[in-house]
Design a protein around this motif. Structure first.
Motif, mmCIF file in Angstrom:
data_model
loop_
_atom_site.group_PDB
_atom_site.id
_atom_site.type_symbol
_atom_site.label_atom_id
_atom_site.label_comp_id
_atom_site.label_asym_id
_atom_site.label_seq_id
_atom_site.Cartn_x
_atom_site.Cartn_y
_atom_site.Cartn_z
ATOM 1 N N ILE A 30 0.796 -1.217 0.000
ATOM 2 C CA ILE A 30 0.000 0.000 0.000
ATOM 3 C C ILE A 30 0.841 1.285 0.000
ATOM 4 C CG2 ILE A 30 -0.519 0.401 2.485
ATOM 5 C CD1 ILE A 30 -3.283 0.029 0.063
ATOM 6 N N ARG A 31 1.962 1.270 0.717
ATOM 7 C CA ARG A 31 2.752 2.506 0.827
ATOM 8 C C ARG A 31 4.241 2.208 0.813
ATOM 9 N NH1 ARG A 31 -1.469 3.247 4.205
ATOM 10 N NH2 ARG A 31 -0.467 1.932 5.732
ATOM 11 N N PHE A 86 -4.905 7.072 -5.854
ATOM 12 C CA PHE A 86 -3.616 6.792 -5.203
ATOM 13 C C PHE A 86 -3.404 5.320 -4.878
ATOM 14 C CE2 PHE A 86 -6.925 8.155 -2.246
ATOM 15 C CZ PHE A 86 -7.023 7.039 -1.422
ATOM 16 N N GLN A 140 -12.094 -4.875 1.950
ATOM 17 C CA GLN A 140 -11.466 -3.632 1.489
ATOM 18 C C GLN A 140 -12.486 -2.497 1.517
ATOM 19 O OE1 GLN A 140 -9.886 -6.305 -0.342
ATOM 20 N NE2 GLN A 140 -7.973 -5.799 0.676
ATOM 21 N N THR A 174 -12.743 -2.220 6.405
ATOM 22 C CA THR A 174 -12.782 -0.766 6.376
ATOM 23 C C THR A 174 -13.999 -0.311 5.582
ATOM 24 O OG1 THR A 174 -10.393 -0.592 6.411
ATOM 25 C CG2 THR A 174 -11.539 1.244 5.566
ATOM 26 N N PRO A 197 -12.771 6.093 6.677
ATOM 27 C CA PRO A 197 -11.725 6.933 6.086
ATOM 28 C C PRO A 197 -12.292 8.076 5.243
ATOM 29 C CG PRO A 197 -11.204 4.620 5.788
ATOM 30 C CD PRO A 197 -12.620 4.684 6.284
ATOM 31 N N GLN A 203 -9.776 10.667 4.099
ATOM 32 C CA GLN A 203 -8.552 10.989 3.331
ATOM 33 C C GLN A 203 -8.229 12.471 3.283
ATOM 34 O OE1 GLN A 203 -7.185 8.217 2.891
ATOM 35 N NE2 GLN A 203 -8.736 6.706 2.383
ATOM 36 N N ARG A 208 -12.792 10.090 -4.896
ATOM 37 C CA ARG A 208 -13.454 9.477 -3.739
ATOM 38 C C ARG A 208 -14.977 9.460 -3.880
ATOM 39 N NH1 ARG A 208 -11.149 6.128 -0.328
ATOM 40 N NH2 ARG A 208 -12.379 6.873 1.414
ATOM 41 N N ASP A 239 -8.828 7.550 8.084
ATOM 42 C CA ASP A 239 -7.515 7.581 7.424
ATOM 43 C C ASP A 239 -7.376 8.931 6.732
ATOM 44 O OD1 ASP A 239 -7.089 4.900 8.015
ATOM 45 O OD2 ASP A 239 -7.560 4.177 6.008
ATOM 46 N N PHE A 294 -1.086 9.332 6.731
ATOM 47 C CA PHE A 294 0.041 8.931 5.893
ATOM 48 C C PHE A 294 0.449 10.065 4.965
ATOM 49 C CE2 PHE A 294 -3.226 5.597 6.251
ATOM 50 C CZ PHE A 294 -2.553 4.694 7.061
ATOM 51 N N LYS A 295 1.740 10.054 4.626
ATOM 52 C CA LYS A 295 2.186 10.918 3.528
ATOM 53 C C LYS A 295 1.815 10.209 2.242
ATOM 54 C CE LYS A 295 6.579 11.102 4.647
ATOM 55 N NZ LYS A 295 8.006 11.364 4.459
ATOM 56 N N SER A 323 2.146 8.416 -0.983
ATOM 57 C CA SER A 323 3.273 7.662 -1.505
ATOM 58 C C SER A 323 2.912 7.183 -2.915
ATOM 59 C CB SER A 323 3.512 6.501 -0.536
ATOM 60 O OG SER A 323 4.068 5.399 -1.168
ATOM 61 N N ARG A 348 2.314 5.153 -5.953
ATOM 62 C CA ARG A 348 2.329 3.710 -6.204
ATOM 63 C C ARG A 348 2.367 3.495 -7.709
ATOM 64 N NH1 ARG A 348 4.695 2.680 -3.215
ATOM 65 N NH2 ARG A 348 4.312 0.473 -2.989
HETATM 66 N N1 SAM Z 1 -10.851 1.016 1.293
HETATM 67 C C1 SAM Z 1 -10.458 1.911 2.279
HETATM 68 C C2 SAM Z 1 -10.976 3.308 1.925
HETATM 69 O O1 SAM Z 1 -11.437 3.544 0.872
HETATM 70 O O2 SAM Z 1 -10.837 4.179 2.736
HETATM 71 C C3 SAM Z 1 -8.976 1.993 2.509
HETATM 72 C C4 SAM Z 1 -8.128 0.850 2.248
HETATM 73 S S1 SAM Z 1 -6.432 1.218 2.057
HETATM 74 C C5 SAM Z 1 -5.931 -0.388 2.009
HETATM 75 C C6 SAM Z 1 -5.930 1.836 3.630
HETATM 76 C C7 SAM Z 1 -5.442 3.230 3.664
HETATM 77 O O3 SAM Z 1 -4.132 3.341 3.148
HETATM 78 C C8 SAM Z 1 -6.236 4.232 2.847
HETATM 79 O O4 SAM Z 1 -7.388 4.635 3.507
HETATM 80 C C9 SAM Z 1 -5.265 5.369 2.646
HETATM 81 O O5 SAM Z 1 -5.364 6.319 3.671
HETATM 82 C C10 SAM Z 1 -3.920 4.665 2.725
HETATM 83 N N2 SAM Z 1 -3.276 4.651 1.407
HETATM 84 C C11 SAM Z 1 -3.615 3.911 0.348
HETATM 85 N N3 SAM Z 1 -2.808 4.193 -0.701
HETATM 86 C C12 SAM Z 1 -1.945 5.140 -0.277
HETATM 87 C C13 SAM Z 1 -0.873 5.839 -0.898
HETATM 88 N N4 SAM Z 1 -0.562 5.649 -2.166
HETATM 89 N N5 SAM Z 1 -0.204 6.752 -0.143
HETATM 90 C C14 SAM Z 1 -0.520 6.962 1.136
HETATM 91 N N6 SAM Z 1 -1.513 6.327 1.768
HETATM 92 C C15 SAM Z 1 -2.222 5.425 1.079
#
Ligand code: SAM
Ligand code: SF4
Length: 464
Positions: A64-65, A182, A220, A257, A284, A286, A298, A324, A355-356, A358, A360
């Motif tokens: 994920i990050r 992201f 998820q 989540t 979450p 964001q 979103r 999140d 999180f910052k 990141s 992907r």
């Molecule tokens: N499905 C959930 C949602 O929509 O909120 C989240 C699932 S994701 C596996 C868990 C969290 O990782 C996300 O809510 C997001 O905050 C964080 N995340 C995912 N991709 C990210 C990225 N590229 N950079 C930083 N944080 C990331």
């Protein structure tokens, strides 16, 4: 390749083999690791604590990050030494890489770490016994990262090892079709799919029969659940939780989540109507900026999120919220960031993950213009985390003096202590006997620690 251990037949099932699973990432990976252990049990594999004692090592990864792949390669370097040392002592070791990094970078893993025997994605672990057998026979590594047509859940053993402590995870939904700018999940976990109601109820029934009091339903996007019911109708999450509580007897239910877009009226009402639903919700958001939320794809605005929280709190006034946050998504300005800070002040969170951003590989945001410099992301994250910390401390401080029901899940750090979780998912420690582990008991909260609470038992047991 170094020698592989011979594979005992499923029929004999007696020859004990050590299995060491290393799990990174979310609760879904924790669940998957437990289920991989279940799948391998008929082959004689039993969990061992140290990789040096393991005939098979599985690294269950998260993509994920943060330089996920680099972390995998560095861990694999360490495991290679373990494998070599065991080979010198005449023992074979099957080394497998599972999870989302395996799904996304399977070929690269085999090219850079040829001592890896098996690479498998999250949707194929029901085929592990066959992969182990193929790895024992083959001259090269086995790779299984397709999305199979069959649902892995249909092929997992019905019996699963029940974790001690009265709490268990249960995956009910997988994959995601939302494609946030992201996120890698839609690419690594595949399209959204829900397990049939009967399968979920059966797994829950077995858990409850083994003393489980609290089940956390996983997905998820768990609140997008739409499983086929025994009546042929499609059940949403609210109907499922009602049946788990009333039909199966699950005392405490959580789910994670959730996506704000999938929070429907039935589920909101369930928080008021279903006492088994714990008053804690991870939802979450964001970002608090509509511009950034749109860039993230979103599908909701900041005000829609605020309105959702208002409706949830109207249904369940003591609902504690978690979320999140991502800072530094491409294009995020200082003003956007300030709007996120304002949303946090307006809503008030009991805890949160932040999180910052990141980048992907392969996701739309990674190639977008307006990437935010690292030092700006660092500064924003610090500010945001300071505010969230303040809110978390205030929430925990407000619990001091209250009576809460605690599910005791294990021993505390100090001798004579047991620890568990409040309904609001706070860690609580009390002086008490080990016999409380796996039980729910009433506790008066008397002390605030940095990340937990101290309490005294009231002598009442059995309430959720
Ligand atoms: N499905 C959930 C949602 O929509 O909120 C989240 C699932 S994701 C596996 C868990 C969290 O990782 C996300 O809510 C997001 O905050 C964080 N995340 C995912 N991709 C990210 C990225 N590229 N950079 C930083 N944080 C990331
Ligand atoms: Fe990823 Fe969640 Fe967005 Fe799906 S909804 S793409 S899992 S962040």
């Amino acid at each position: 390749m170094s020698p592989l251990p011979c594979v005992p037949s499923a029929q004999s099932g007696k020859q004990a083999r050590g299995l060491h699973v290393i799990t990174w990432g979310c609760q879904m990976n924790v669940y998957d690791s437990a289920r991989m252990t279940d799948v391998l049990r008929p082959l004689g594999y039993r969990a061992v604590d140290a990789p040096d004692d393991a005939d098979m090592i599985i690294l269950n990864t998260c993509h994920i990050r943060d330089r996920a792949a680099e972390k995998v390669f560095s861990e694999l370097g360490r495991l290679r030494l373990v494998k070599e040392a065991r080979a010198q002592a005449g023992h074979g070791t099957v080394l497998a890489v599972a999870g989302c990094v395996a799904q996304a970078e399977g070929r690269e893993i085999l090219a850079r770490a040829p001592y890896v025997d098996i690479v498998l994605g999250p949707q194929t672990y029901h085929r592990l016994p066959e992969m182990v057998a193929r790895a024992a026979r083959a001259a090269g590594a086995v790779i299984e990262t397709d999305f199979p047509v069959e649902q892995k859940f249909d092929f997992l053993p019905p019996e699963r090892e029940v974790p001690a402590g009265g709490a268990a995870f249960l995956t009910i939904q997988e994959g995601c079709d939302k494609f946030c700018s992201f996120c890698v999940v839609p690419y690594t976990r595949g399209a959204e799919a829900s397990r049939p109601v009967a399968a979920v109820l059966e797994e829950a029934r077995r858990l409850v029969a083994h003393g489980v009091k609290e089940i956390t339903l996983l997905g998820q996007n768990v609140n997008a659940y739409h499983g086929e019911g025994p009546d042929g109708a499609i059940w949403g999450l609210a109907r499922l939780t009602a049946e788990l509580a009333d039909g199966i007897g699950v005392e405490r239910i959580r789910y994670t989540t959730s996506h704000p877009r999938d929070m429907d009226g039935d589920l909101i009402a369930a928080h008021g109507d279903q006492p088994a639903l714990m008053p804690f919700l991870h939802l979450p958001v964001q970002s608090g900026s509509d511009r950034v939320l749109a860039a993230m794809n979103r599908g909701h605005t900041a005000q829609e999120y605020r309105d959702l929280v208002t409706r949830l709190r109207a249904a369940r006034p003591d609902l504690a919220l978690s979320s999140d946050f991502i800072v530094g998504h491409p294009g995020e300005t200082e003003d956007d960031f300030e709007q996120t800070m304002q949303l946090i002040r307006d809503v008030g969170f009991a805890q949160a993950y932040s999180f910052k951003y990141s980048p992907r590989p392969g996701t739309p945001a990674s190639g977008a213009g307006g990437q935010v410099p690292e030092e700006v992301k660092d500064a924003r994250l610090q500010k945001l985390q300071a505010l969230l910390r303040e809110q978390q401390d205030a929430f925990n401080a407000a619990t001091v003096g209250q009576r809460v029901s605690v599910l005791f899940t294990g021993r505390g750090r100090k001798p004579g202590q047991v620890s568990g979780k409040s309904p609001y998912l706070q860690a609580v420690h009390v002086d008490g006997p080990d016999s409380l582990i796996g039980q729910v008991a009433e506790v008066d909260i008397v002390k605030l620690y940095t990340n937990s609470l101290g309490g005294v038992l009231t002598g009442e047991t059995g309430k959720a």
